[in-house]
Write an enzyme that holds these catalytic residues in place. Structure first.
Site, PDB file in Angstrom:
ATOM      1  N   LYS A 114       5.911 -52.997 -69.264  1.00 44.82           N
ATOM      2  CA  LYS A 114       7.143 -53.604 -69.780  1.00 44.82           C
ATOM      3  C   LYS A 114       6.895 -54.358 -71.070  1.00 44.82           C
ATOM      4  O   LYS A 114       7.788 -54.431 -71.917  1.00 44.82           O
ATOM      5  CB  LYS A 114       7.776 -54.525 -68.737  1.00 44.82           C
ATOM      6  CG  LYS A 114       8.480 -53.768 -67.629  1.00 44.82           C
ATOM      7  CD  LYS A 114       9.472 -54.652 -66.903  1.00 44.82           C
ATOM      8  CE  LYS A 114      10.188 -53.903 -65.808  1.00 44.82           C
ATOM      9  NZ  LYS A 114      10.976 -54.773 -64.950  1.00 44.82           N
ATOM     10  N   LYS A 196       7.363 -41.559 -63.151  1.00 44.55           N
ATOM     11  CA  LYS A 196       8.272 -42.040 -62.102  1.00 44.55           C
ATOM     12  C   LYS A 196       9.734 -41.918 -62.549  1.00 44.55           C
ATOM     13  O   LYS A 196      10.039 -42.130 -63.712  1.00 44.55           O
ATOM     14  CB  LYS A 196       7.914 -43.513 -61.859  1.00 44.55           C
ATOM     15  CG  LYS A 196       8.722 -44.230 -60.850  1.00 44.55           C
ATOM     16  CD  LYS A 196       8.286 -45.695 -60.760  1.00 44.55           C
ATOM     17  CE  LYS A 196       9.051 -46.533 -61.776  1.00 44.55           C
ATOM     18  NZ  LYS A 196       8.959 -47.984 -61.550  1.00 44.55           N
ATOM     19  N   LYS A 199      15.536 -45.734 -63.987  1.00 40.87           N
ATOM     20  CA  LYS A 199      16.852 -45.904 -64.597  1.00 40.87           C
ATOM     21  C   LYS A 199      16.749 -46.068 -66.110  1.00 40.87           C
ATOM     22  O   LYS A 199      17.648 -45.677 -66.843  1.00 40.87           O
ATOM     23  CB  LYS A 199      17.520 -47.133 -63.964  1.00 40.87           C
ATOM     24  CG  LYS A 199      18.838 -47.553 -64.556  1.00 40.87           C
ATOM     25  CD  LYS A 199      20.014 -46.868 -63.889  1.00 40.87           C
ATOM     26  CE  LYS A 199      21.318 -47.051 -64.620  1.00 40.87           C
ATOM     27  NZ  LYS A 199      22.053 -48.263 -64.320  1.00 40.87           N
TER      28      LYS A 199
HETATM   29  P1  TYM Z   1      13.287 -52.128 -58.390  1.00 40.32           P
HETATM   30  O1  TYM Z   1      14.636 -52.731 -58.517  1.00 40.32           O
HETATM   31  O2  TYM Z   1      12.641 -51.589 -59.597  1.00 40.32           O
HETATM   32  O3  TYM Z   1      13.328 -50.984 -57.317  1.00 40.32           O
HETATM   33  C1  TYM Z   1      13.899 -51.171 -56.031  1.00 40.32           C
HETATM   34  C2  TYM Z   1      13.100 -50.396 -55.010  1.00 40.32           C
HETATM   35  O4  TYM Z   1      13.090 -48.993 -55.351  1.00 40.32           O
HETATM   36  C3  TYM Z   1      11.750 -48.518 -55.363  1.00 40.32           C
HETATM   37  N1  TYM Z   1      11.645 -47.456 -56.380  1.00 40.32           N
HETATM   38  C4  TYM Z   1      11.178 -46.223 -56.154  1.00 40.32           C
HETATM   39  N2  TYM Z   1      10.700 -45.631 -55.051  1.00 40.32           N
HETATM   40  C5  TYM Z   1      10.317 -44.347 -55.150  1.00 40.32           C
HETATM   41  N3  TYM Z   1      10.373 -43.617 -56.299  1.00 40.32           N
HETATM   42  C6  TYM Z   1      10.842 -44.162 -57.443  1.00 40.32           C
HETATM   43  N4  TYM Z   1      10.921 -43.433 -58.549  1.00 40.32           N
HETATM   44  C7  TYM Z   1      11.265 -45.527 -57.395  1.00 40.32           C
HETATM   45  N5  TYM Z   1      11.784 -46.375 -58.316  1.00 40.32           N
HETATM   46  C8  TYM Z   1      12.003 -47.543 -57.683  1.00 40.32           C
HETATM   47  C9  TYM Z   1      10.911 -49.736 -55.691  1.00 40.32           C
HETATM   48  O5  TYM Z   1       9.585 -49.581 -55.252  1.00 40.32           O
HETATM   49  C10 TYM Z   1      11.640 -50.830 -54.967  1.00 40.32           C
HETATM   50  O6  TYM Z   1      11.227 -50.915 -53.624  1.00 40.32           O
HETATM   51  N6  TYM Z   1      10.330 -56.116 -58.159  1.00 40.32           N
HETATM   52  C11 TYM Z   1      11.212 -55.293 -57.385  1.00 40.32           C
HETATM   53  C12 TYM Z   1      12.363 -56.047 -56.774  1.00 40.32           C
HETATM   54  C13 TYM Z   1      11.967 -57.241 -55.961  1.00 40.32           C
HETATM   55  C14 TYM Z   1      11.408 -57.214 -54.661  1.00 40.32           C
HETATM   56  C15 TYM Z   1      11.245 -58.570 -54.297  1.00 40.32           C
HETATM   57  C16 TYM Z   1      11.034 -56.190 -53.793  1.00 40.32           C
HETATM   58  C17 TYM Z   1      12.119 -58.535 -56.318  1.00 40.32           C
HETATM   59  N7  TYM Z   1      11.672 -59.344 -55.318  1.00 40.32           N
HETATM   60  C18 TYM Z   1      10.682 -58.917 -53.070  1.00 40.32           C
HETATM   61  C19 TYM Z   1      10.501 -56.550 -52.560  1.00 40.32           C
HETATM   62  C20 TYM Z   1      10.315 -57.904 -52.209  1.00 40.32           C
HETATM   63  C21 TYM Z   1      11.815 -54.229 -58.306  1.00 40.32           C
HETATM   64  O7  TYM Z   1      11.915 -54.425 -59.494  1.00 40.32           O
HETATM   65  O8  TYM Z   1      12.305 -53.161 -57.667  1.00 40.32           O
END
Ligand code: TYM
Length: 331
Positions: A114, A196, A199
């Site tokens: 990032k 991956k 979005k």
């Molecule tokens: P975020 O918002 O990027 O993604 C949400 C969830 O989707 C999963 N994910 C994927 N899984 C499989 N293939 C993909 N291409 C893919 N893209 C996204 C992510 O692994 C995630 O589980 N930091 C986290 C949000 C967060 C969080 C937390 C998660 C904040 N606090 C506490 C768990 C516990 C995030 O940015 O996810």
């Protein structure tokens, strides 16, 4: 809450989630609600680590909340809230930050990615992002965290922070375990299946959004990058086909062997069309439910207000104990 294990997870408010978010994380959250106490959250505070348009962020946060409900999160069974409504996350984040090393945060691959992508705004929130994430989880002493594979490193850090706190101040935090699906932990881009699905991809054809309509979903799958062979089979080096098979398998429950025989002698065109139609039909109820919920602003407000109250009550108890442990004077 009953004496069951506690689940916590969160998602960024992108408004409409990707098929990666859905398969890797969100669609696994609903089925956990009967066996566990579940707490889920829309992480708007994490979102502002990169530039956001305020009006859009507000709308996307509400849409994401409604979309989680449409994906099966039941506010009668789980606590579902918006991160910025619950002040304990920020409070705990400060304390955990004082128990996190600069070097540990520097090693986070998401920070490296990032900070390259947003080179004009490498702010300290982007750097301490994983500390806030650890606070989200530890504020509830969660046992399990259902996420996709890309969050594994952040979770390991959360465990290390918890462990360090426990060593310094005496056993207190539960060490959270990642709960990563065997299939679909990393859904790949449809245009570059070595990357991956995300979005933020510049090419809209690379990403299926779960609110895309049926025609759009089918069109994107038809254009998916594959290889120059013609055999639908799961094999090293066939990244595009492997990704489509993974998606198809996780939506239909069919094994790779079943899929191979289903498409034996057929070309990639037939296969892509089948994946597109199946995914679009699978997501149809989510779209319908989202359209209904998102119009009901009063009901949504009632749900997220109650969710925040419950989350605050729960995490406040944890935070009070943490304050005492670190030596803050009782109020
Ligand atoms: P975020 O918002 O990027 O993604 C949400 C969830 O989707 C999963 N994910 C994927 N899984 C499989 N293939 C993909 N291409 C893919 N893209 C996204 C992510 O692994 C995630 O589980 N930091 C986290 C949000 C967060 C969080 C937390 C998660 C904040 N606090 C506490 C768990 C516990 C995030 O940015 O996810």
């Amino acid at each position: 809450m009953e004496n069951k294990k506690l689940i916590f997870s969160g998602i960024q408010p992108t408004g409409t989630f990707t098929l990666g978010n859905y398969i890797g994380a969100v669609r696994n959250w609903g089925p956990l609600q009967d066996e566990y106490n579940c707490i889920y959250c829309v992480v708007d505070m994490h979102a502002i680590t990169v530039k956001q348009d305020p009006a859009k962020l507000r709308r996307n946060t509400l849409d994401s909340y409604a979309l989680l409900m449409a994906c099966g999160i039941d506010t009668e069974k789980s606590i579902l809230f918006i991160q910025s409504h619950v002040k304990t996350h920020a409070e705990l984040s400060w304390i955990l930050g004082c128990n996190t090393q600069f070097g540990e945060l520097s090693r986070m691959t998401q920070f490296k990615d990032k900070s390259q992508k947003h080179a004009d705004d490498v702010n300290s929130g982007l750097f301490t992002y994983p500390v806030l994430m650890a606070a989200d989880i530890l504020a509830y002493n969660a046992d399990l965290v259902p996420v996709g594979g890309d969050q594994k490193q952040h979770l390991e850090l959360a465990r290390n922070i918890a462990q360090r706190f426990n060593q310094r101040y005496g056993d207190f935090f539960t060490l959270p375990e990642p709960y990563i699906p065997k299939l679909g932990a990393r859904v790949m881009s449809l245009q570059d299946p070595t990357k991956k699905m995300s979005k933020s991809d510049e090419n809209p054809n690379a990403v299926i959004l779960i609110l895309d309509d049926k025609d759009t979903i089918i069109r994107k799958f038809k254009r998916a990058v594959t290889d120059s062979e013609a055999e639908v089979c799961y094999r090293d080096g066939k990244d595009g086909i492997n990704n489509l098979m993974t998606i198809y398998s996780s939506v239909t429950g069919k094994s790779f062997a079943d899929i191979e025989s289903e498409f034996a002698g057929k070309g990639y065109g037939d296969f892509k069309l089948a994946v597109g139609e199946t995914v679009a039909d699978h997501l149809q109820p989510v779209r319908t439910e989202f359209d209904r919920l998102v119009k009901d602003k009063e009901y949504l407000k009632k749900c997220y207000t109650e969710g925040a109250e419950k989350a605050l009550r729960y995490s406040q108890r944890v935070i009070s104990k943490v304050y005492r442990k670190v030596g803050f004077v009782d109020r």
